[in-house]
Design an enzyme around this catalytic site. Structure first.
Site, PDB file in Angstrom:
ATOM      1  N   ARG A   1      74.836  -0.321  47.000  1.00  0.00           N
ATOM      2  CA  ARG A   1      75.371   0.661  47.932  1.00  0.00           C
ATOM      3  C   ARG A   1      74.891   0.358  49.333  1.00  0.00           C
ATOM      4  NH1 ARG A   1      79.664   2.797  46.416  1.00  0.00           N
ATOM      5  NH2 ARG A   1      79.422   4.448  47.938  1.00  0.00           N
TER       6      ARG A   1
ATOM      7  N   GLU B   1      72.230  -3.222  59.968  1.00  0.00           N
ATOM      8  CA  GLU B   1      73.205  -4.305  59.842  1.00  0.00           C
ATOM      9  C   GLU B   1      73.201  -4.859  58.420  1.00  0.00           C
ATOM     10  OE1 GLU B   1      72.454  -7.709  62.297  1.00  0.00           O
ATOM     11  OE2 GLU B   1      74.186  -8.816  61.499  1.00  0.00           O
ATOM     12  N   LEU B   2      74.281  -4.738  57.727  1.00  0.00           N
ATOM     13  CA  LEU B   2      74.364  -5.155  56.327  1.00  0.00           C
ATOM     14  C   LEU B   2      73.974  -6.621  56.173  1.00  0.00           C
ATOM     15  CD1 LEU B   2      75.149  -4.291  53.461  1.00  0.00           C
ATOM     16  CD2 LEU B   2      77.474  -5.085  53.973  1.00  0.00           C
ATOM     17  N   ASP B   3      72.915  -6.866  55.382  1.00  0.00           N
ATOM     18  CA  ASP B   3      72.416  -8.227  55.122  1.00  0.00           C
ATOM     19  C   ASP B   3      72.041  -8.957  56.411  1.00  0.00           C
ATOM     20  OD1 ASP B   3      75.098  -8.515  52.729  1.00  0.00           O
ATOM     21  OD2 ASP B   3      73.117  -7.626  52.528  1.00  0.00           O
TER      22      ASP B   3
ATOM     23  N   ARG C   1      78.572   9.073  52.124  1.00  0.00           N
ATOM     24  CA  ARG C   1      77.350   8.267  52.082  1.00  0.00           C
ATOM     25  C   ARG C   1      76.128   9.067  52.529  1.00  0.00           C
ATOM     26  NH1 ARG C   1      78.439   2.975  51.046  1.00  0.00           N
ATOM     27  NH2 ARG C   1      80.549   2.324  51.586  1.00  0.00           N
TER      28      ARG C   1
ATOM     29  N   ASN D   1      65.236  -6.216  50.511  1.00  0.00           N
ATOM     30  CA  ASN D   1      66.405  -6.508  49.685  1.00  0.00           C
ATOM     31  C   ASN D   1      66.402  -7.983  49.345  1.00  0.00           C
ATOM     32  OD1 ASN D   1      69.073  -6.063  48.469  1.00  0.00           O
ATOM     33  ND2 ASN D   1      69.821  -7.322  50.147  1.00  0.00           N
TER      34      ASN D   1
ATOM     35  N   SER E   1      67.771 -15.015  49.569  1.00  0.00           N
ATOM     36  CA  SER E   1      66.956 -14.577  50.711  1.00  0.00           C
ATOM     37  C   SER E   1      66.382 -13.188  50.444  1.00  0.00           C
ATOM     38  CB  SER E   1      67.808 -14.498  51.989  1.00  0.00           C
ATOM     39  OG  SER E   1      68.437 -15.723  52.273  1.00  0.00           O
TER      40      SER E   1
ATOM     41  N   GLY F   1      69.247  -5.637  36.269  1.00  0.00           N
ATOM     42  CA  GLY F   1      67.824  -5.419  36.500  1.00  0.00           C
ATOM     43  C   GLY F   1      66.937  -6.611  36.203  1.00  0.00           C
ATOM     44  N   SER F   2      67.455  -7.829  36.244  1.00  0.00           N
ATOM     45  CA  SER F   2      66.594  -8.997  35.994  1.00  0.00           C
ATOM     46  C   SER F   2      65.545  -9.149  37.095  1.00  0.00           C
ATOM     47  CB  SER F   2      67.425 -10.270  35.863  1.00  0.00           C
ATOM     48  OG  SER F   2      68.007 -10.644  37.095  1.00  0.00           O
ATOM     49  N   ASN F   3      65.881  -8.802  38.323  1.00  0.00           N
ATOM     50  CA  ASN F   3      64.870  -8.827  39.395  1.00  0.00           C
ATOM     51  C   ASN F   3      63.859  -7.711  39.191  1.00  0.00           C
ATOM     52  OD1 ASN F   3      65.226 -10.894  41.725  1.00  0.00           O
ATOM     53  ND2 ASN F   3      67.299 -10.315  41.184  1.00  0.00           N
TER      54      ASN F   3
ATOM     55  N   HIS G   1      69.067 -10.990  48.585  1.00  0.00           N
ATOM     56  CA  HIS G   1      70.490 -11.289  48.759  1.00  0.00           C
ATOM     57  C   HIS G   1      70.758 -12.699  48.239  1.00  0.00           C
ATOM     58  CE1 HIS G   1      74.479 -11.115  50.589  1.00  0.00           C
ATOM     59  NE2 HIS G   1      74.278 -12.343  51.004  1.00  0.00           N
TER      60      HIS G   1
HETATM   61  N1  LIG Z   1      72.144  -0.628  55.554  1.00  0.00           N
HETATM   62  C1  LIG Z   1      72.032  -1.564  54.601  1.00  0.00           C
HETATM   63  N2  LIG Z   1      72.328  -1.256  53.328  1.00  0.00           N
HETATM   64  C2  LIG Z   1      72.219  -2.222  52.366  1.00  0.00           C
HETATM   65  C3  LIG Z   1      71.818  -3.528  52.696  1.00  0.00           C
HETATM   66  C4  LIG Z   1      71.493  -3.818  54.059  1.00  0.00           C
HETATM   67  O1  LIG Z   1      71.087  -4.954  54.409  1.00  0.00           O
HETATM   68  N3  LIG Z   1      71.606  -2.819  54.973  1.00  0.00           N
HETATM   69  N4  LIG Z   1      71.779  -4.525  51.704  1.00  0.00           N
HETATM   70  C5  LIG Z   1      72.619  -4.219  50.545  1.00  0.00           C
HETATM   71  C6  LIG Z   1      72.600  -5.197  49.420  1.00  0.00           C
HETATM   72  N5  LIG Z   1      73.868  -5.963  49.457  1.00  0.00           N
HETATM   73  C7  LIG Z   1      73.742  -7.323  49.500  1.00  0.00           C
HETATM   74  O2  LIG Z   1      72.633  -7.873  49.431  1.00  0.00           O
HETATM   75  C8  LIG Z   1      75.132  -5.329  49.415  1.00  0.00           C
HETATM   76  C9  LIG Z   1      75.322  -4.280  48.530  1.00  0.00           C
HETATM   77  C10 LIG Z   1      76.558  -3.624  48.495  1.00  0.00           C
HETATM   78  C11 LIG Z   1      77.605  -4.030  49.316  1.00  0.00           C
HETATM   79  C12 LIG Z   1      78.901  -3.290  49.257  1.00  0.00           C
HETATM   80  O3  LIG Z   1      79.902  -3.716  49.837  1.00  0.00           O
HETATM   81  N6  LIG Z   1      78.873  -2.170  48.533  1.00  0.00           N
HETATM   82  C13 LIG Z   1      80.082  -1.295  48.391  1.00  0.00           C
HETATM   83  C14 LIG Z   1      80.266  -0.937  46.927  1.00  0.00           C
HETATM   84  C15 LIG Z   1      80.291  -2.179  46.082  1.00  0.00           C
HETATM   85  C16 LIG Z   1      80.156  -1.816  44.604  1.00  0.00           C
HETATM   86  O4  LIG Z   1      79.863  -0.645  44.286  1.00  0.00           O
HETATM   87  O5  LIG Z   1      80.298  -2.756  43.787  1.00  0.00           O
HETATM   88  C17 LIG Z   1      79.870   0.010  49.152  1.00  0.00           C
HETATM   89  O6  LIG Z   1      78.695   0.425  49.334  1.00  0.00           O
HETATM   90  O7  LIG Z   1      80.906   0.623  49.476  1.00  0.00           O
HETATM   91  C18 LIG Z   1      77.418  -5.083  50.195  1.00  0.00           C
HETATM   92  C19 LIG Z   1      76.187  -5.749  50.236  1.00  0.00           C
HETATM   93  C20 LIG Z   1      72.283  -2.841  50.005  1.00  0.00           C
HETATM   94  N7  LIG Z   1      72.493  -1.906  51.065  1.00  0.00           N
HETATM   95  N1  LIG Z   2      74.572  -8.010  47.732  1.00  0.00           N
HETATM   96  C1  LIG Z   2      73.572  -7.653  46.779  1.00  0.00           C
HETATM   97  C2  LIG Z   2      73.595  -8.621  45.631  1.00  0.00           C
HETATM   98  O1  LIG Z   2      74.604  -9.226  45.323  1.00  0.00           O
HETATM   99  N2  LIG Z   2      72.430  -8.766  45.009  1.00  0.00           N
HETATM  100  C3  LIG Z   2      72.319  -9.633  43.870  1.00  0.00           C
HETATM  101  O2  LIG Z   2      72.626  -8.893  42.698  1.00  0.00           O
HETATM  102  C4  LIG Z   2      71.939  -9.512  41.609  1.00  0.00           C
HETATM  103  C5  LIG Z   2      71.311  -8.408  40.814  1.00  0.00           C
HETATM  104  O3  LIG Z   2      70.845  -8.935  39.606  1.00  0.00           O
HETATM  105  P1  LIG Z   2      69.802  -8.080  38.737  1.00  0.00           P
HETATM  106  O4  LIG Z   2      70.375  -6.695  38.600  1.00  0.00           O
HETATM  107  O5  LIG Z   2      69.758  -8.844  37.443  1.00  0.00           O
HETATM  108  O6  LIG Z   2      68.506  -8.087  39.479  1.00  0.00           O
HETATM  109  C6  LIG Z   2      70.882 -10.457  42.207  1.00  0.00           C
HETATM  110  O7  LIG Z   2      71.235 -11.809  41.981  1.00  0.00           O
HETATM  111  C7  LIG Z   2      70.903 -10.133  43.681  1.00  0.00           C
HETATM  112  O8  LIG Z   2      70.682 -11.278  44.509  1.00  0.00           O
END
Ligand SMILES: Nc1nc2c(c(=O)[nH]1)N[C@@H](CN(C=O)c1ccc(C(=O)N[C@@H](CCC(=O)O)C(=O)O)cc1)CN2
Ligand SMILES: NCC(=O)N[C@@H]1O[C@H](COP(=O)([O-])[O-])[C@@H](O)[C@H]1O
Length: 249
Positions: free
Chosen positions: A114, A166-168, A88, A130, A159, A35-37, A132
């Site tokens: 998630r 679309e994921l990210d 999901r 989000n 970013s 939770g630093s962000n 990233h």
């Molecule tokens: N539909 C979308 N959902 C999410 C996005 C997005 O752009 N579109 N961004 C992500 C954040 N993220 C990276 O920035 C990210 C988060 C989670 C995963 C992932 O593979 N999660 C796994 C579980 C991983 C774990 O619990 O450690 C999963 O959901 O099965 C990839 C990228 C947030 N959601």
């Molecule tokens: N794909 C998503 C992802 O990797 N996000 C990253 O998780 C960290 C969360 O830190 P925080 O809990 O200290 O904010 C952050 O650095 C963020 O960019």
């Protein structure tokens, strides 16, 4: 609650929406970990630099330290364990119920780990951001810092983007670039990138809440101007000045 981000003035905009006053704009933050962000957003709110109020923090993990940060800030902290749902869609339906109780103008993913379903994304289209840890479109997915180090990149960063199916892959609104040193360690690269995340995320959130950043039909817009694929590149100096932060801190 209006669907559109709010303009600054109180008059109805061209769509007939009457914006809420600035201090009424509501933010829900989704987390999974430290939770630093989230803390950066809380601190920005404390300094009247967020442009709204964090009304709830929701975590899919009960051990997320961000829940402690929320409680210490007097913010409603909710745990919604994803393991308790069959799939999901079921999880996202439960997440929607909790979110909608707080009627947010903006949903901020701050280390929320998630993948959200199309159903969720469509419900809150244009109102989910989000952060990233890479210079998208490079290094989508997980383990971005290690992958960048393995590739020997000279630059890396973070970013802020709109969340889409679309994921990210959603339109980027802002990026921070960091130089990667010759013998940069994973730990110090994470620290370097996160320090910049903590500057740009509150700025991006505020500009959204002020109606300056929004998701148009063709992509992200800033002050009604289309943004490039890299979004707004914020130097450390620019971001610190925008956030009125002491750069040397
Ligand atoms: N539909 C979308 N959902 C999410 C996005 C997005 O752009 N579109 N961004 C992500 C954040 N993220 C990276 O920035 C990210 C988060 C989670 C995963 C992932 O593979 N999660 C796994 C579980 C991983 C774990 O619990 O450690 C999963 O959901 O099965 C990839 C990228 C947030 N959601
Ligand atoms: N794909 C998503 C992802 O990797 N996000 C990253 O998780 C960290 C969360 O830190 P925080 O809990 O200290 O904010 C952050 O650095 C963020 O960019």
């Amino acid at each position: 609650m209006n669907d559109m981000p709010h303009a600054d003035n109180a008059e109805a905009d061209t769509n007939g929406f009457t914006p809420e006053p600035v201090d009424k704009r509501r933010v829900v933050v989704l987390i999974s970990g430290n939770g630093s962000n989230l803390q950066a957003l809380i601190d920005a709110q404390r300094h009247d630099e967020l442009g709204g109020e964090i009304v709830a923090v929701i975590s899919n993990r009960g051990d997320a330290y961000g829940l402690v940060r929320a409680k210490e800030a007097g913010i409603d902290a909710v745990v919604l364990p994803h393991q308790e749902y069959d799939d999901r869609e079921a999880y996202d339906r439960a997440l929607i119920k909790v979110i909608d109780r707080h009627a947010p103008d903006l949903i901020v993913l701050a280390g929320f780990m998630r993948i959200l379903t199309p159903m969720f994304v469509h419900r809150y289209a244009g109102r989910v951001l989000n952060i990233h840890p890479s210079l998208l479109p490079a290094y989508q997915g997980l383990h971005t810092h290690q992958r960048a180090l393995d590739d020997g990149v000279a630059e890396h960063g973070a970013s802020v983007h709109f969340v889409t199916e679309e994921l990210d892959g959603g339109p980027v609104v802002m990026q921070a670039v960091v130089k990667v040193g010759e013998n940069q360690s994973l730990e110090t690269l994470v620290e370097k990138v996160q320090a910049r995340e903590h500057l740009i995320y509150p700025i991006a959130a505020r500009w959204f809440l002020e109606g300056r950043l929004r998701l148009g039909a063709e992509g992200a817009l800033f002050d009604n101007m289309p943004l490039p694929p890299t979004g707004l590149r914020m130097s450390h100096e620019d971001a610190a000045e925008e956030l009125d932060e002491d750069i040397d801190a």
